[in-house]
Write an enzyme that holds these catalytic residues in place. Structure first.
Site, PDB file in Angstrom:
ATOM      1  CB  SER A 153      -0.974   0.064   1.177  1.00 34.20           C
ATOM      2  OG  SER A 153      -1.732   1.131   1.434  1.00 34.20           O
ATOM      3  CE1 TYR A 166      -4.341  -2.764   4.889  1.00 32.46           C
ATOM      4  CE2 TYR A 166      -3.703  -0.644   4.073  1.00 32.46           C
ATOM      5  CZ  TYR A 166      -4.197  -1.755   3.846  1.00 32.46           C
ATOM      6  OH  TYR A 166      -4.101  -1.987   2.617  1.00 32.46           O
TER       7      TYR A 166
END
Length: 246
Positions: A153, A166
């Site tokens: 990400s 995350y």
């Protein structure tokens, strides 16, 4: 969008495991791999979702996939060993592994993030990913040309406030990929790379950005070129690299 056009039989006779294969990017990747000739092992925690993907692949006339219900949050070490033994008995080897499954967890300042929530995200996004990789690596080494793809990400490449566990887990993902790639370089027919999907029309994206218009983002199917490129033989020799899908 990543510019690559895969030939129809790019993945013919290959055996590829996809985690989180029941929906979103995982389902799109599984169907795309099957459409290009692969036997796809559909791993996820919700059997009904996996069965739907299985039915769609079968209905399209692609190689018969396999459904593997497996909960990455609760799986114990012996269950990973049993999974590897099952794959070896049924398929003999593994040509590809796409680590797609992740959970986002609370988007909150680290100061307000509970230890339980942090550890849950790390369990699914990092610990389970390591366990799968290490357990399945002997089967990948039996391939003439295997690929491991890690899902990263943008928040795992540059820290961003309020992305909590995350974001930390995706930094760990990049670290695991780079370490594995360096260890495998020149010593095994296995390569490891990461993909940042970018803003994509998925339920996880909607969870992270509830006020966003999803129609402004590409569908999972539209970002498949990089997933096909890295899983197929055209990317032989590409190792330890961080890719963007768009």
């Amino acid at each position: 969008m990543f510019d690559y056009s895969a030939r129809p039989e790019l993945l013919k006779d290959r055996v590829i495991l996809v985690t989180g294969a029941g929906r979103g990017i995982g389902a799109a990747a599984a169907k795309s791999y099957a459409a290009h000739g692969a036997t796809v092992l559909l791993l996820g925690k919700t059997e009904a979702n996996l069965t739907q993907v299985y039915d769609e692949i079968e209905a399209a006339g692609h190689p018969q996939p396999a459904v593997i219900p497996f909960n990455l949050e609760t799986a114990l070490p012996h269950q990973y060993d049993e999974l590897a033994a099952m794959i070896e008995n049924e398929f003999g080897h593994l040509d590809g592994l796409l680590h797609n499954a992740s959970i986002i967890g609370p988007r909150t300042p680290l100061e307000q993030l509970s230890g339980d929530n942090f550890m849950r995200v790390m369990q699914v996004n990092v610990n389970a990913m390591f366990m799968l990789t290490s357990t399945l690596l002997p089967l990948l080494k039996l391939s003439r040309d295997a690929s491991v793809i890690f899902t990263s990400s943008s928040v795992g490449r540059k820290g961003r406030a309020y992305w909590g566990a995350y974001g930390v887990s995706k930094f760990a993902t990049e670290g695991l990929m780079q370490t594995l790639a360096d260890e495998l370089d020149t010593v095994a027919p296995v390569r490891a790379n990461s993909i940042n999907p970018g803003a994509t029309r998925t339920s996880m994206r909607a969870q992270a950005y509830p006020g966003e218009n999803p129609l402004n983002n590409p569908t999972p199917e539209e970002i498949m070129p990089v997933y096909l490129y890295l899983m197929g033989p055209d990317s032989a020799g590409i190792n330890g690299q961080a890719f963007n899908a768009q």
